[in-house]
Design a protein around this motif. Structure first.
Motif, PDB file in Angstrom:
ATOM      1  N   SER A   1       0.717  -1.117   0.873  1.00 55.16           N
ATOM      2  CA  SER A   1       0.200   0.174  -0.247  1.00 55.16           C
ATOM      3  C   SER A   1       0.870   1.599   0.063  1.00 55.16           C
ATOM      4  O   SER A   1       2.299   0.970   0.770  1.00 55.16           O
ATOM      5  CB  SER A   1      -0.629  -0.378   0.738  1.00 55.16           C
ATOM      6  OG  SER A   1      -1.686  -1.207   1.479  1.00 55.16           O
TER       7      SER A   1
ATOM      8  N   ARG B   1       0.777   5.816   0.089  1.00 59.17           N
ATOM      9  CA  ARG B   1       0.605   7.324   0.549  1.00 59.17           C
ATOM     10  C   ARG B   1       1.334   8.125  -0.842  1.00 59.17           C
ATOM     11  O   ARG B   1       2.415   7.771   0.285  1.00 59.17           O
ATOM     12  CB  ARG B   1       0.215   7.011   1.287  1.00 59.17           C
ATOM     13  CG  ARG B   1      -0.341   8.499   1.482  1.00 59.17           C
ATOM     14  CD  ARG B   1      -0.965   8.302   3.270  1.00 59.17           C
ATOM     15  NE  ARG B   1       0.411   8.731   3.819  1.00 59.17           N
ATOM     16  CZ  ARG B   1       1.014   7.865   5.256  1.00 59.17           C
ATOM     17  NH1 ARG B   1       0.374   7.010   5.258  1.00 59.17           N
ATOM     18  NH2 ARG B   1       2.172   8.293   5.464  1.00 59.17           N
TER      19      ARG B   1
ATOM     20  N   ARG C   1       0.349  11.775  -1.221  1.00 63.53           N
ATOM     21  CA  ARG C   1      -0.351  13.295  -1.334  1.00 63.53           C
ATOM     22  C   ARG C   1       0.469  14.490  -0.999  1.00 63.53           C
ATOM     23  O   ARG C   1       1.904  14.234  -1.028  1.00 63.53           O
ATOM     24  CB  ARG C   1      -1.047  13.574   0.166  1.00 63.53           C
ATOM     25  CG  ARG C   1      -1.970  12.329   0.142  1.00 63.53           C
ATOM     26  CD  ARG C   1      -2.430  12.359   1.762  1.00 63.53           C
ATOM     27  NE  ARG C   1      -3.632  11.778   1.974  1.00 63.53           N
ATOM     28  CZ  ARG C   1      -4.488  10.902   3.397  1.00 63.53           C
ATOM     29  NH1 ARG C   1      -3.326  11.701   4.317  1.00 63.53           N
ATOM     30  NH2 ARG C   1      -4.379   9.869   3.704  1.00 63.53           N
TER      31      ARG C   1
ATOM     32  N   PHE D   1      -8.412  13.755  -5.441  1.00 63.44           N
ATOM     33  CA  PHE D   1      -8.358  11.866  -4.890  1.00 63.44           C
ATOM     34  C   PHE D   1      -7.731  10.789  -6.527  1.00 63.44           C
ATOM     35  O   PHE D   1      -9.287  10.778  -7.347  1.00 63.44           O
ATOM     36  CB  PHE D   1      -8.554  11.608  -4.246  1.00 63.44           C
ATOM     37  CG  PHE D   1      -7.327  11.619  -2.323  1.00 63.44           C
ATOM     38  CD1 PHE D   1      -6.329  11.121  -2.443  1.00 63.44           C
ATOM     39  CD2 PHE D   1      -7.300  12.895  -2.674  1.00 63.44           C
ATOM     40  CE1 PHE D   1      -5.649  11.060  -1.346  1.00 63.44           C
ATOM     41  CE2 PHE D   1      -6.530  13.530  -1.089  1.00 63.44           C
ATOM     42  CZ  PHE D   1      -5.820  13.034  -0.830  1.00 63.44           C
TER      43      PHE D   1
ATOM     44  N   VAL E   1      -6.804   6.413  -6.744  1.00 61.82           N
ATOM     45  CA  VAL E   1      -6.834   5.284  -6.059  1.00 61.82           C
ATOM     46  C   VAL E   1      -6.481   4.396  -7.009  1.00 61.82           C
ATOM     47  O   VAL E   1      -7.466   4.074  -8.413  1.00 61.82           O
ATOM     48  CB  VAL E   1      -7.512   4.648  -4.887  1.00 61.82           C
ATOM     49  CG1 VAL E   1      -7.398   3.441  -4.854  1.00 61.82           C
ATOM     50  CG2 VAL E   1      -8.443   5.664  -4.439  1.00 61.82           C
TER      51      VAL E   1
ATOM     52  N   THR F   1      -5.499   0.324  -8.079  1.00 64.16           N
ATOM     53  CA  THR F   1      -5.251  -0.833  -7.792  1.00 64.16           C
ATOM     54  C   THR F   1      -4.257  -1.388  -8.622  1.00 64.16           C
ATOM     55  O   THR F   1      -4.136  -1.900  -9.907  1.00 64.16           O
ATOM     56  CB  THR F   1      -6.297  -1.363  -7.655  1.00 64.16           C
ATOM     57  OG1 THR F   1      -7.520  -1.308  -6.484  1.00 64.16           O
ATOM     58  CG2 THR F   1      -6.129  -3.282  -6.883  1.00 64.16           C
TER      59      THR F   1
ATOM     60  N   GLU G   1      -2.916   5.590  -3.553  1.00 68.97           N
ATOM     61  CA  GLU G   1      -3.194   6.613  -3.367  1.00 68.97           C
ATOM     62  C   GLU G   1      -2.809   7.720  -3.413  1.00 68.97           C
ATOM     63  O   GLU G   1      -1.876   8.346  -2.754  1.00 68.97           O
ATOM     64  CB  GLU G   1      -4.755   7.044  -2.188  1.00 68.97           C
ATOM     65  CG  GLU G   1      -3.712   6.984  -1.032  1.00 68.97           C
ATOM     66  CD  GLU G   1      -3.894   8.146   0.565  1.00 68.97           C
ATOM     67  OE1 GLU G   1      -3.821   9.217  -0.210  1.00 68.97           O
ATOM     68  OE2 GLU G   1      -4.398   7.704   1.629  1.00 68.97           O
TER      69      GLU G   1
ATOM     70  N   GLY H   1      -3.388  12.235  -4.197  1.00 69.67           N
ATOM     71  CA  GLY H   1      -4.293  13.307  -4.353  1.00 69.67           C
ATOM     72  C   GLY H   1      -3.140  14.623  -4.286  1.00 69.67           C
ATOM     73  O   GLY H   1      -2.255  15.083  -3.311  1.00 69.67           O
TER      74      GLY H   1
END
Ligand code: ISE
Length: 325
Positions: free
Chosen positions: A154, A156, A158, A208, A210, A212, A224, A226
């Motif tokens: 996973s 992230r 931002r 945002f 996402v 996969t 993710e 954003g």
């Protein structure tokens, strides 16, 4: 091994190009900055003031074709990478290109093939996270088998709106290119499927995406990405394995002031300042020694293939197969 300095041209002297310029200037005398090029005259002049002995060009291709150099650093707009890197390969010059390698898998594949035809490795792509100490800790721990078999990665990513005002597509083509490269690097294999969904707030300030992903052996990836006014620059990565979990360490302050330099303009340059330095030094050593440790033209191409498929998924609302040639 040669001890002569590597004669460099730097092409594209916006913020990222100036960051590379400062790093290579600090790597003198191993690096000798002989040429600077930017089609935007104020940028060329700003860089020339920093290295007054360098030849200055206003046309990138003129620089590639005529500068007396061994190697070229490309930090121009993404849609200009292809023709500049192609010209470097045609002249047999080593080239270190900002991500993404090009703006489509087809163009990147042409570069892979042109490089292969020379029989030498000439191209490296700037995926600096591979040189970040925290990412390297996670990579080594995974390779050592500490958490068993990887099952889910996973990530992230931002961005503060003040720095990045990307739409959904740009979050995929620019920001996600890093996370896709990290996923491939950690898995040690290519991606076989991707799907993308996006959401923007009603006032459009916050966007945002996402993604996969599935790797060829079935490792799952969720990322993710954003941007928004309420966000800090925030990068995260967690790997769930069959017998444990690895989490990317929260960054220690790595802003440039920690190294005694002027503050850097972009949040990601502060976060990855030391990674950029390690990467640029390793590339220089690769030019001298002929052996490179960073992302190859194939890595750049394979990331473009995933980006193209993610954009297609965003448009169609369906998962897309990812096929490398
Ligand atoms: C930017 O181009 C970068 O390379 C940064 O590392 C990334 O965090 C940002 O989202 C990109 O757009």
């Amino acid at each position: 091994m040669s001890t002569a300095p590597v004669r460099l041209a730097l092409i594209g002297l916006g913020n990222m190009g100036m960051e590379h310029l400062a790093i290579f200037a600090s790597l003198q005398p191993r690096a000798h900055i002989r040429a600077l090029a930017d089609s935007h005259a104020p940028f060329a002049e700003r860089a020339a003031a920093a290295v007054p002995t360098a030849a200055v060009y206003h046309d990138p291709l003129d620089c590639v074709n005529n500068a007396d150099v061994d190697a070229v650093v490309v930090a121009t707009a993404d849609n200009t990478h292809h023709e500049i890197v192609e010209a470097c390969i045609a002249r047999g010059l080593f080239v270190f290109c900002e991500k993404p390698l090009t703006t489509s898998a087809d163009r990147s594949l042409r570069l892979v093939n042109a490089e292969r035809a020379t029989g030498r490795r000439l191209v490296q792509v700037d995926y600096m996270r591979r040189y970040d100490a925290d990412y390297q800790d996670v990579y080594r721990a995974l390779q050592s088998g500490r958490i068993g078999e990887p099952v889910l990665i996973s990530q992230r990513h931002r961005n503060p709106l003040a720095v990045i005002n990307f739409d959904e597509q740009q979050l995929i083509t620019s920001s996600a290119s890093h996370d896709i490269d990290v996923f491939r690097w950690l898995c040690g294999e290519d991606v076989s499927e991707v799907s993308a969904i996006a959401k923007a707030s009603r006032d459009e300030s916050t966007v945002f995406v996402v993604l996969t992903l599935t790797s060829q052996s079935g490792v799952l990836g969720i990322m993710e990405l954003g941007r928004g006014p309420g966000l800090d620059y925030d990068i995260g990565c967690e790997i769930v394995g069959s017998s444990g979990v690895l989490t990317l360490a929260s960054p220690t302050p790595t802003d440039s002031s920690a190294d005694g330099d002027a503050p850097l303009p972009e949040a990601w340059m502060q976060r990855f300042h030391r990674a950029y330095r390690s990467q640029d030094a390793a590339w220089l050593a690769g030019v001298v020694g002929g052996s490179f440790t960073g992302a190859s033209s194939y890595d750049g191409y394979a990331t473009n293939v995933v980006i193209d498929a993610a954009l297609a998924s965003l448009a169609s609302g369906r998962p897309q197969s990812v096929r490398q040639t």
